[in-house]
Scaffold this active site. Sequence first.
Site, PDB file in Angstrom:
ATOM      1  N   ASN A 138      -7.596   9.467   6.620  1.00  0.00           N
ATOM      2  CA  ASN A 138      -6.712   8.853   5.629  1.00  0.00           C
ATOM      3  C   ASN A 138      -5.257   8.899   6.081  1.00  0.00           C
ATOM      4  O   ASN A 138      -4.821   9.856   6.714  1.00  0.00           O
ATOM      5  CB  ASN A 138      -6.862   9.561   4.283  1.00  0.00           C
ATOM      6  CG  ASN A 138      -8.265   9.423   3.739  1.00  0.00           C
ATOM      7  OD1 ASN A 138      -9.024   8.575   4.218  1.00  0.00           O
ATOM      8  ND2 ASN A 138      -8.632  10.238   2.777  1.00  0.00           N
ATOM      9  N   ARG A 147       0.830  -1.216   0.000  1.00  0.00           N
ATOM     10  CA  ARG A 147       0.000   0.000   0.000  1.00  0.00           C
ATOM     11  C   ARG A 147       0.861   1.262   0.000  1.00  0.00           C
ATOM     12  O   ARG A 147       0.513   2.260  -0.620  1.00  0.00           O
ATOM     13  CB  ARG A 147      -0.957  -0.025   1.194  1.00  0.00           C
ATOM     14  CG  ARG A 147      -2.077  -1.038   0.981  1.00  0.00           C
ATOM     15  CD  ARG A 147      -2.957  -1.139   2.201  1.00  0.00           C
ATOM     16  NE  ARG A 147      -3.597   0.115   2.520  1.00  0.00           N
ATOM     17  CZ  ARG A 147      -3.924   0.498   3.763  1.00  0.00           C
ATOM     18  NH1 ARG A 147      -3.665  -0.293   4.795  1.00  0.00           N
ATOM     19  NH2 ARG A 147      -4.502   1.648   3.988  1.00  0.00           N
ATOM     20  N   HIS A 158      -5.847   8.912  11.951  1.00  0.00           N
ATOM     21  CA  HIS A 158      -5.442   7.496  11.915  1.00  0.00           C
ATOM     22  C   HIS A 158      -3.975   7.314  11.536  1.00  0.00           C
ATOM     23  O   HIS A 158      -3.575   6.227  11.118  1.00  0.00           O
ATOM     24  CB  HIS A 158      -6.357   6.698  10.969  1.00  0.00           C
ATOM     25  CG  HIS A 158      -7.776   6.591  11.483  1.00  0.00           C
ATOM     26  ND1 HIS A 158      -8.834   6.153  10.711  1.00  0.00           N
ATOM     27  CD2 HIS A 158      -8.296   6.854  12.707  1.00  0.00           C
ATOM     28  CE1 HIS A 158      -9.950   6.165  11.445  1.00  0.00           C
ATOM     29  NE2 HIS A 158      -9.648   6.593  12.648  1.00  0.00           N
ATOM     30  N   GLY A 213     -16.583  11.545   1.847  1.00  0.00           N
ATOM     31  CA  GLY A 213     -15.931  10.293   1.431  1.00  0.00           C
ATOM     32  C   GLY A 213     -15.662   9.318   2.554  1.00  0.00           C
ATOM     33  O   GLY A 213     -14.657   8.623   2.529  1.00  0.00           O
TER      34      GLY A 213
END
Length: 254
Positions: A108, A75, A125, A200
Amino acid sequence: MSTDCLQALHRVRQWLQDAHHIAMLTGAGVSAESGVPTFRDAQTGLWAHFRPEDLATVEAFRRNPPHVWAWYAERRTQMRDVLPNAGHRAVADFQRRHPGRLTLATQNVDGLHQRAGSPGVLALHGNIFEDQWLEPCALARRAQDGCTVEQAEAGQPPRCGQCGNLVRPAVVWFGEMLPAAALAEAEQAAGRCDVMLVVGTSGAVYPAAGLAHLARARGARVVIVNPHPSELDDVADEVLAGPSAKLLPQLLEF
Ligand code: BJW
């Protein structure tokens, strides 16, 4: 766009123009149009292929460090190769034109708001590009002080050369506390804003989703930008159903 949608867009734009302070919470959807997969999309989301409890918990990492490390390594590579989209840029441009008027909290970990130029992003986060020690460091007063990362064997997460600690990504996993200062600042912004934009996010993860409830309870207008229904729709004064890269420029260009 239907007449109803256009009217809703104009209504929200007027609320934003009248607002002294705007709070914003973003989630994975704001980066979808940059090419970053979301979590809960039934077809393309990360959790369609992996179970969250196998990857996004400290127990999962302790159980199988190479497996979790490999997922994050993949990722990281993917997120390094993408660019901020028109939605990220619209927020950053707004903040440049109206300093101090919008507080941005994001769930995000991809750093795209920061790369678009948004100042003071509250990264609730964490940040996927940073590392932290798995356990409190036994050698230093503050974890990691004076420690160095040692070259890892293939497929293994690196270890600290001094204290032997495993290195993990500096993100917030389920069951872990959010960074206290960032959460406190986000709660303060949600508690004093006139409009809260929720963009979102499925609104499924707490305490981040609780910011929308807090804003609503304190009398702010809550606006959702999302092409699909979210768990926060009931809290909203207005739901703008559409992609953020299209709608944010229309909402924030003043
Ligand atoms: C578009 C779009 C486009 C698509 N434009 N939109 C209260 C009630 C119940 C449970 C809890 C509670 N309080 C706490 C909990 C437990 C837990 C929790 O919330 N569980 C729920 C799942 C039930 N919370 C925690 O554990 C948190 N910690 C905590 O509470 O600590 C206190 C504590 C500790 C110990 C004991 C007791 C208390 C920590 C949560 C950490 C979440 N971490 C993750 C992983 C981060 C690292 C990584 O990236 O790998 O964060 S999980 C994952 O979910 C990630 C995200 O930030 C987060 C939110 O997801 P998000 O952003 O909403 O993405 P999606 O995929 O869900 O949604 C995308 C949306 O975009 C969709 O709606 C699309 O429609 C939309 N979209 N295209 C706009 N173009």
